[in-house]
Design a protein around this motif. Sequence first.
Motif, PDB file in Angstrom:
ATOM      1  N   ARG A  85     -16.053  -2.172 -36.309  1.00  0.00           N
ATOM      2  CA  ARG A  85     -15.493  -1.076 -35.517  1.00  0.00           C
ATOM      3  C   ARG A  85     -15.723   0.276 -36.190  1.00  0.00           C
ATOM      4  N   GLY A  86     -15.712   1.327 -35.363  1.00  0.00           N
ATOM      5  CA  GLY A  86     -15.835   2.690 -35.842  1.00  0.00           C
ATOM      6  C   GLY A  86     -14.540   3.455 -35.659  1.00  0.00           C
ATOM      7  N   HIS A  87     -14.614   4.773 -35.806  1.00  0.00           N
ATOM      8  CA  HIS A  87     -13.411   5.619 -35.806  1.00  0.00           C
ATOM      9  C   HIS A  87     -12.749   5.689 -34.434  1.00  0.00           C
ATOM     10  N   SER A  88     -13.450   5.263 -33.399  1.00  0.00           N
ATOM     11  CA  SER A  88     -12.901   5.307 -32.036  1.00  0.00           C
ATOM     12  C   SER A  88     -12.046   4.092 -31.709  1.00  0.00           C
ATOM     13  N   LEU A  89     -11.751   3.240 -32.671  1.00  0.00           N
ATOM     14  CA  LEU A  89     -11.158   1.927 -32.381  1.00  0.00           C
ATOM     15  C   LEU A  89      -9.824   1.972 -31.656  1.00  0.00           C
ATOM     16  N   VAL A  90      -9.097   3.098 -31.713  1.00  0.00           N
ATOM     17  CA  VAL A  90      -7.800   3.151 -31.021  1.00  0.00           C
ATOM     18  C   VAL A  90      -7.927   3.618 -29.571  1.00  0.00           C
ATOM     19  N   ILE A  91      -9.107   4.108 -29.188  1.00  0.00           N
ATOM     20  CA  ILE A  91      -9.265   4.635 -27.823  1.00  0.00           C
ATOM     21  C   ILE A  91     -10.394   3.967 -27.047  1.00  0.00           C
ATOM     22  N   ASP A  92     -11.230   3.193 -27.721  1.00  0.00           N
ATOM     23  CA  ASP A  92     -12.361   2.601 -27.005  1.00  0.00           C
ATOM     24  C   ASP A  92     -11.962   1.288 -26.344  1.00  0.00           C
ATOM     25  N   SER A  93     -12.916   0.602 -25.754  1.00  0.00           N
ATOM     26  CA  SER A  93     -12.619  -0.587 -24.951  1.00  0.00           C
ATOM     27  C   SER A  93     -12.080  -1.746 -25.772  1.00  0.00           C
TER      28      SER A  93
END
Length: 263
Positions: free
Chosen positions: A237-245
């Motif tokens: 996972r990357g830094h978007s893990l709290v908002i991505d799918s």
Amino acid sequence: MATPVLFIHGLWLHATSWEAWLSRFDDEGYDAQAPGWPGDGPTVDASRADPDAIGDHGIDDVVAHFAELIDQLPEKPILIGHSFGGMIAQKLLGQNRATAAIAIDAAQIKGVLPVPLSALRATLPVFKNPGNRHRAVSLDAQQFRFAFGNAISSDESDQLFERWTIPAPGRPLFEAAAANFDPHSPAKVATDNEGRGPLLLIASGQDHTVPESVTRSTFKQYRHSAAVTELKTFADRGHSLVIDSGWTEVADVCLKWLREQGL
């Protein structure tokens, strides 16, 4: 009475980016809230329209803002923070203002030494101009893709950028960068607090902004405290893990850990 949970966003995301998390935690019986940072507008559009209100708020300002909100709650909350929100959550936990905290891809605290090249590149839009210390700075879609969306498709990254991004104050980044040279740095956390509540640190193996090495170094800063401190890594996972799918996978881990702590 439902246990309060405060979600704390990081730089470049609006508080409403937690909306799916709020619904999920409410369904699990918590009283979930996601206040904004000082100067944030009530919506993404309002925040984008008034960057001057966001600029020049530092770490101490944000901590004081959330401490004031916590004082108005009927009991100490659980804190869940992402990126710089993860640092803020750790500071408040160290001040015994929370029953527990979960810090997801948290910005580096004082004492953390590694500064990987990817982290420097991700924050270059702020550091390229010293005057940005007192300003709010926006990312473009390409910069967001590198800093947040590198582990997801370009289409999803662009959609998240359009939906959730707002200008971010540069001051916290400058404060964190100078933390190890400042004995009174606002990025200092009471990592040796023996009486604090439990802490879960979550790292992302593909994160450019807060690489896994930073989170592992943060974890080591707590070695002098017997209080519960645990580390979980999402390797892909990357830094978007709290908002991505894939956010539900992260939420599931957080809920499971809270249950394990009796919370």
